[in-house]
Scaffold this active site. Sequence first.
Site, PDB file in Angstrom:
ATOM      1  N   SER A 179       0.791  -1.222   0.000  1.00 11.97           N
ATOM      2  CA  SER A 179       0.000   0.000   0.000  1.00 11.97           C
ATOM      3  C   SER A 179       0.823   1.270   0.000  1.00 11.97           C
ATOM      4  CB  SER A 179      -0.932   0.015   1.215  1.00 11.97           C
ATOM      5  OG  SER A 179      -0.183   0.008   2.422  1.00 11.97           O
TER       6      SER A 179
ATOM      7  N   HIS B 138      -5.302  -4.634  -0.657  1.00 13.43           N
ATOM      8  CA  HIS B 138      -5.257  -3.712  -1.789  1.00 13.43           C
ATOM      9  C   HIS B 138      -5.210  -4.409  -3.138  1.00 13.43           C
ATOM     10  CE1 HIS B 138      -4.634  -0.048   0.667  1.00 13.43           C
ATOM     11  NE2 HIS B 138      -4.020  -0.883   1.487  1.00 13.43           N
TER      12      HIS B 138
ATOM     13  N   LYS C  72     -11.944  -1.626   0.745  1.00 11.60           N
ATOM     14  CA  LYS C  72     -11.358  -1.019  -0.447  1.00 11.60           C
ATOM     15  C   LYS C  72     -12.273  -1.262  -1.651  1.00 11.60           C
ATOM     16  CE  LYS C  72      -7.658  -0.941   2.346  1.00 11.60           C
ATOM     17  NZ  LYS C  72      -7.681  -1.446   3.743  1.00 11.60           N
TER      18      LYS C  72
END
Length: 477
Positions: A260, A288, A320
Amino acid sequence: MDRPDAPRGGMRAGDDAGTARGPDPGDAADGLPPPGATARPGRFSAGAREELLGALRAARPAPAPAAPAPARSFDFTALPIHHAMRVQRQAAEALGVDMPFFRPQAERAGPEITLSGRRLLNFTAYDYLGFNGREEVQEAAREAILRYGVSVGASRVVAGERDLHRSLESRIARFLGAEAAVTFVSGHATNMAAIATLLGPRDLVLTDALIHNSIAEGARLSGAARVSFPHGDHAWVDDFLSRRRGEYERVLIAVEGLYSMDGDAPDLRGFVSVKRRRDAWLMVDEAHSLGTLGPTGRGIGEAAGVAAEEVEIWMGTLSKSLASTGGYIAGSTALVEIMKGAAPGFVFSVGLPAPLAAAADAALALLEAEPQTVARLQANGARMLEAARGAGFDTGAAQGHAILPVKTGSSVGAALLSDECWKRGLYALPITFPAVPEREARLRFFLTAAHAPEQIDDAVRICAEAQAAALARRADL
């Protein structure tokens, strides 16, 4: 606690570069250094420190000496962490920088956002696929509230189990190709609970040097020996385990699917090969990478051609690409049974709230149905990386995925660049020491499928203009 020797330039568990980069508030603020974070020795360069101190001295006269106040155990302002917060605020004032953290927002964070009465390009939200604004997701949450209420009212073990929990978990497992999955109310707690439940004092956890704080904390809580290995270096892990594997009962290797801070993915096949050869478990944090990697967004496993059963523990977040909150563990049926029966973060926590579970389920259904949205995000990531490199920015190890760092080389430089971008209508936040080493300070951009190509081009152009202005301000300090 056992601290194994670190071969070939690696770091011991307590070493500076071997710890997590500080909280990446993946389910908090995702990577921003907390205002009270304390600096680690040796990472804030002497030059940068003097630069900052000089700015502080120029901005404020030296205070008159005062008699020390008696220590009071209940006075939290006496704690070092609070002192660090005050220093951070003073540094921002001395640099003439508006503190970029905790700015209140009154609308959904899309490709553009209104803050302080101004419309800005927004690259601060990890709503990678833009599903947070989709009517299907919002309607699913509304319907769940009407049927179940907002909260499920209890631990799922006791009375908080709902059919929508099982619907979501079945969809996650099916999407990933795993036998089963279980959801938690927090992504951070998911990693902590899973690792602390599975490992103990006779075991070893090997973590990437850039691993997320939640995995580092889970390893610490487990009581297992901990070793941090150089970023992405599966050969280092193989070398270490070739000599030390016999000292431990169980070994866990933990990596992320997409890092990230740097926007790079590991060589998953290389890690799978090592864990097989050295009789270890492999855990992949896909916070992610779910929705961002692979032709259909199934993550790094799909991108690398690694089947679900080749990895023991798949972890991911719902906050996310899935436009919700919480985390999941996916893998074998036995693994999920252990999580549901013994993981404190599941057993002793209220179940995932009804609207959040429904929203994540609806978002995952969209992801299944719309691979073109994944393709659009990937095109945006490649476009911004090419444009940023063409403008001369240092983008580090970024590979053109959903995360792009623009490195400045110092915390002062990152703060000034973010401030100049803010003034010009571009919202991108700085990542500074101690969240990253001082020399690795940067702005971080989150790309989404909802960003238009011209918005990406404008962001790079504005950032280049802001960089010139930031360099001029820095020269005047």
